[in-house]
Structure formats: C-alpha cells, structure tokens
Scaffold this motif. Structure first.
Motif, PDB file in Angstrom:
ATOM      1  N   GLY A   1       0.794  -1.221   0.000  1.00 11.98           N
ATOM      2  CA  GLY A   1       0.000   0.000   0.000  1.00 11.98           C
ATOM      3  C   GLY A   1       0.825   1.270   0.000  1.00 11.98           C
ATOM      4  O   GLY A   1       0.454   2.262   0.630  1.00 11.98           O
ATOM      5  N   GLY A   2       1.957   1.251  -0.724  1.00  8.26           N
ATOM      6  CA  GLY A   2       2.792   2.446  -0.827  1.00  8.26           C
ATOM      7  C   GLY A   2       3.753   2.656   0.320  1.00  8.26           C
ATOM      8  O   GLY A   2       4.582   3.575   0.292  1.00  8.26           O
ATOM      9  N   LYS A   3       3.681   1.797   1.332  1.00 10.17           N
ATOM     10  CA  LYS A   3       4.495   2.020   2.533  1.00 10.17           C
ATOM     11  C   LYS A   3       5.976   1.693   2.333  1.00 10.17           C
ATOM     12  O   LYS A   3       6.816   2.137   3.119  1.00 10.17           O
ATOM     13  CB  LYS A   3       3.912   1.220   3.698  1.00 10.17           C
ATOM     14  CG  LYS A   3       2.595   1.806   4.213  1.00 10.17           C
ATOM     15  CD  LYS A   3       2.053   1.049   5.403  1.00 10.17           C
ATOM     16  CE  LYS A   3       1.276  -0.160   4.982  1.00 10.17           C
ATOM     17  NZ  LYS A   3       0.559  -0.808   6.109  1.00 10.17           N
TER      18      LYS A   3
ATOM     19  N   ALA B   1       0.893  -6.881  -6.400  1.00  6.70           N
ATOM     20  CA  ALA B   1       1.692  -7.133  -5.186  1.00  6.70           C
ATOM     21  C   ALA B   1       1.272  -6.223  -4.034  1.00  6.70           C
ATOM     22  O   ALA B   1       2.075  -5.868  -3.178  1.00  6.70           O
ATOM     23  CB  ALA B   1       3.182  -6.967  -5.477  1.00  6.70           C
ATOM     24  N   SER B   2       0.010  -5.828  -4.040  1.00  7.82           N
ATOM     25  CA  SER B   2      -0.546  -4.911  -3.033  1.00  7.82           C
ATOM     26  C   SER B   2       0.092  -3.527  -3.081  1.00  7.82           C
ATOM     27  O   SER B   2       0.101  -2.795  -2.089  1.00  7.82           O
ATOM     28  CB  SER B   2      -0.430  -5.500  -1.620  1.00  7.82           C
ATOM     29  OG  SER B   2      -1.175  -6.695  -1.520  1.00  7.82           O
ATOM     30  N   GLY B   3       0.641  -3.155  -4.244  1.00  5.90           N
ATOM     31  CA  GLY B   3       1.079  -1.781  -4.482  1.00  5.90           C
ATOM     32  C   GLY B   3       2.111  -1.218  -3.530  1.00  5.90           C
ATOM     33  O   GLY B   3       1.870  -0.170  -2.919  1.00  5.90           O
ATOM     34  N   PRO B   4       3.285  -1.835  -3.388  1.00  3.71           N
ATOM     35  CA  PRO B   4       4.276  -1.302  -2.444  1.00  3.71           C
ATOM     36  C   PRO B   4       4.814   0.078  -2.802  1.00  3.71           C
ATOM     37  O   PRO B   4       5.285   0.806  -1.930  1.00  3.71           O
ATOM     38  CB  PRO B   4       5.399  -2.350  -2.474  1.00  3.71           C
ATOM     39  CG  PRO B   4       5.228  -3.064  -3.776  1.00  3.71           C
ATOM     40  CD  PRO B   4       3.763  -3.070  -4.036  1.00  3.71           C
ATOM     41  N   THR B   5       4.735   0.461  -4.096  1.00  3.37           N
ATOM     42  CA  THR B   5       5.235   1.780  -4.501  1.00  3.37           C
ATOM     43  C   THR B   5       4.143   2.614  -5.170  1.00  3.37           C
ATOM     44  O   THR B   5       4.429   3.501  -5.965  1.00  3.37           O
ATOM     45  CB  THR B   5       6.435   1.636  -5.463  1.00  3.37           C
ATOM     46  OG1 THR B   5       6.028   0.873  -6.620  1.00  3.37           O
ATOM     47  CG2 THR B   5       7.601   0.938  -4.785  1.00  3.37           C
TER      48      THR B   5
END
Length: 221
Positions: A42-44, A71-75
């Motif tokens: 989630g961007g974290k 991948a649940s949007g890490p970036t």
C-alpha cells in the motif's frame, strides 16, 4: 496519532486470505485487507526507502494492471481505507473470525488512531517511477505469436476475465462449440487465448482451485 507494533502473524494473515478466497473475494478485496498488516504494501515501502529516485519494475498479474493492486502496491498510492477493510470482512462474514489483534488494528484505524496507507497526492510518490515490464496482456500477445508457429489461428478474447470459475468455463465451452460447428468467431484450427482472474466460492469441505474448476466446467458443458 498512534503507531502500533502488532503481533499479527503471517499465519493469521494467510488464514484470513484463504478464507476470503473461499468466500468469493476478488484480488482487490484481498489486497485491501493485506495492506493493513504490512509495513511495505500500500505504498508504505517508499517510506522505508531513502533514495531520492526510485524505479519500480513491475510484473503484473492483476486485471487492468492497477498499480495499487499488483503485489498490493508497495510503490503506489492506495485509495482503500480501514473502513473498506471493515466492510469487506463483515460482508464476507469474517469480522468475528479474525484474530483479536487484527480487529484491534482495524478498530484503531477506524478511529484515526493509526496512520493509514499513503494516498494519491502524497508527496512521497513524486520520487517513484513505476514501470510495468510484463503483464497478462503482454503474455497473451506472446502466446498468440507462438501458437501461430504451430499452425493455429490465435484469438485473444480478453485479458480481463472475471467471475466465478465455473461460469467462465461454460462461456469458454460455448465459444469452442461455436468454432467447431460454425467456424466462428474464428476458423479451425484455433487457439483461444484469454487471461484474468476468476474466483471460486467454496461450499462444503472443498479447498477450491480456480483453474481446475474452470477446466472441469468447460469439459462437462
């Protein structure tokens, strides 16, 4: 604002994910839940990276190539909220089945006592370049080229298949029957190509299996 170090285990998260899939949840629901129990999703991840520029090379297995879902949007910025997660778990009948620590995190998030994932417009995303280097659509194009080499006429139906696996299998079966009987929408020998992500609502003691259910449904239709 409170920062909570949780004792939510990988097993807890995996158990909830499996139950969500059994109850017909799609990838967007799954990832909304997962993001609340990760330090990078989630961007974290960008909060942990000190570099001034970040290049994220992404392999997408998600319908529509949504950056916040791969991948649940890490970036990538996340538009889902603790309220969304609470609603998902209630709708799928899981709120009272998740661990106490999971409920505590969500409840604190609902009260605004825990920080949520970074949202669109957050300046943290100004340093990232997200680049999709492989995807469902790209894979289908490559498959179409390959089957031509074997003498088949390729037909890419879509890269965005969704729905219950058994129902999608019936649709594919009807297309195959039409080709066999009428040579439409493509003449034989044909290779029908499609991609996406189906779901299975498990009943009884089964464990699910989307690809097998789709293929079995197609075979008996």
């Amino acid at each position: 604002m409170r920062f909570l170090k949780t004792t939510v285990s990988i097993d807890d998260i995996g158990r909830v994910a499996r139950e969500l899939m059994k109850r017909g949840a799609d990838i967007f629901e799954l990832n909304a839940v997962r993001k609340r129990f990760s330090r990078v999703k989630g961007g974290k991840l960008l909060k942990l990276v000190k570099a001034k520029k970040v290049f994220s090379l992404i392999i997408s297995d998600v319908i529509g190539d949504r950056l916040d879902t791969i991948a649940s949007g890490p970036t990538a910025p996340d538009e889902t909220t603790y309220r969304d997660v609470y609603n998902i778990l209630n709708r799928r009948g899981l709120w009272n089945e998740i661990s106490e620590n999971m409920r505590k995190i969500i409840e604190l998030g609902l009260k605004g006592e825990l920080p949520d994932t970074p949202k669109p417009g957050d300046p943290i995303f100004s340093k990232v370049h997200n680049i999709i280097i492989a995807s469902n659509a790209i894979a289908l194009e490559s498959m179409a080229k390959k089957v031509k080499e074997y003498g088949f006429k390729p037909l890419i139906l879509t890269s965005m298949v969704e729905g219950e696996a058994k129902e999608v299998g019936k649709v594919f079966a009807s297309i195959i029957k039409n080709i066999v009987l009428y040579s439409k929408p493509i003449e034989k020998p044909a290779a029908i190509l499609a991609g996406g992500e189906t779901v299975v609502t498990v009943k009884g003691n089964g464990i699910g299996g989307r690809n097998q259910e789709l293929c079995l449904s197609l075979a008996i239709s």
